[in-house]
Design an enzyme around this catalytic site. Structure first.
Site, PDB file in Angstrom:
ATOM      1  N   ASP A 160       5.617   6.616  28.935  1.00 47.88           N
ATOM      2  CA  ASP A 160       5.907   5.200  28.358  1.00 47.88           C
ATOM      3  C   ASP A 160       5.517   4.657  26.955  1.00 47.88           C
ATOM      4  O   ASP A 160       5.699   5.289  26.272  1.00 47.88           O
ATOM      5  CB  ASP A 160       5.539   4.338  29.522  1.00 47.88           C
ATOM      6  N   TYR A 171       5.997  -6.783  25.061  1.00 48.80           N
ATOM      7  CA  TYR A 171       7.299  -5.994  24.517  1.00 48.80           C
ATOM      8  C   TYR A 171       7.826  -6.602  23.329  1.00 48.80           C
ATOM      9  O   TYR A 171       8.606  -6.304  22.385  1.00 48.80           O
ATOM     10  CB  TYR A 171       8.372  -6.021  25.393  1.00 48.80           C
ATOM     11  N   HIS A 201       9.703   8.307  36.321  1.00 49.95           N
ATOM     12  CA  HIS A 201       9.198   7.800  35.136  1.00 49.95           C
ATOM     13  C   HIS A 201       7.601   7.703  34.974  1.00 49.95           C
ATOM     14  O   HIS A 201       7.026   8.024  34.018  1.00 49.95           O
ATOM     15  CB  HIS A 201       9.787   6.517  34.869  1.00 49.95           C
TER      16      HIS A 201
END
Length: 239
Positions: A15, A154, A207
């Protein structure tokens, strides 16, 4: 690492950690012995071209066994489009969603756990409990999910990150590829960036490999380090 006395070391990440180790291996190859990731990615004009060509001639790009992880291209694109709305929101209006989530613990839980559902196994989104009562994380009893309630920033996920995905990593690299990862890329593409790809392996899982399959991930890291050490030794003996 240098501040705590380590000048040479291995690095691993998935990630955001995958982005970080990619940056480290690119910028500081004299310190990084080797890098391992469970989310190896390449984003370059050539990799995009190969992916596109593979939509018509998949055998040129990916093995038949793993073809379904990349194609049909339209289906994979629509899945990514469906699953990345949060990224656009956090990259452009992080303070807006941040205020809303700060005022609602239940809202924050729903916002984050939704990703742990669909990115662990996309089919779980159709279950009544979203798959969260399954023992996804072996060390943690089902129902105790406090560790998942964290949020990342982000708004710095910009051109610099994407540009780095095109720069080659010259140190020995290893990639653990889990079946439900958001973006599957075969070795034919990964070798563009990871020029010393000494280890690559495919596993079942999603993930969040460190949560879902910690034993499998740890063993893969050990295997990678052994291969990297052999490659480094062979290179030094040939000089």
């Amino acid at each position: 690492m240098q501040r705590i006395g380590y000048t040479r070391y291995y690095i691993q990440g998935g990630d955001w950690g995958a982005i970080i180790v990619g940056h480290m291996a690119t910028l500081f190859p004299e310190h990084v012995i080797g890098m391992h990731s469970n989310m190896c990615q390449v984003m370059s004009p050539l990799s995009n071209l190969k992916t596109f060509i593979g939509a018509f001639f998949p055998s040129l790009v990916v093995s038949k066994e793993h073809r379904h992880k990349m194609y049909p291209l339209k289906e994979k694109f629509m899945f990514k489009l469906l699953e990345t709305g949060y990224m656009h929101l956090q990259a452009t209006k992080p303070d807006t969603v941040g205020v809303a989530l700060q005022d609602s613990p239940v809202g924050l839980a729903a916002y984050i756990l939704e990703k742990f559902i669909t990115w662990t196994n996309p089919a779980w989104k159709d279950l009544d409990d979203g798959g969260l009562t399954k023992k996804i994380y072996p060390y943690q009893p089902a129902g105790q999910r406090d560790d998942l309630l964290g949020i990342q920033v982000y708004n710095d996920f910009d051109e610099i990150v994407f540009r780095n995905l095109q720069v080659p990593v010259t140190v020995p690299a290893g990639c653990a590829k889990f079946s439900y990862e958001l973006n599957y890329q075969p070795d034919t593409i990964l070798k563009e960036k990871y020029v010393q790809l000494v280890h690559s392996a495919d596993y079942e899982g999603g993930h969040f490999a460190a949560f879902e399959n910690p034993g499998v991930l740890a063993e893969d890291i050990y295997v990678f380090v052994e291969k990297a050490e052999r490659a480094i030794k062979a290179e030094s003996e040939s000089l």
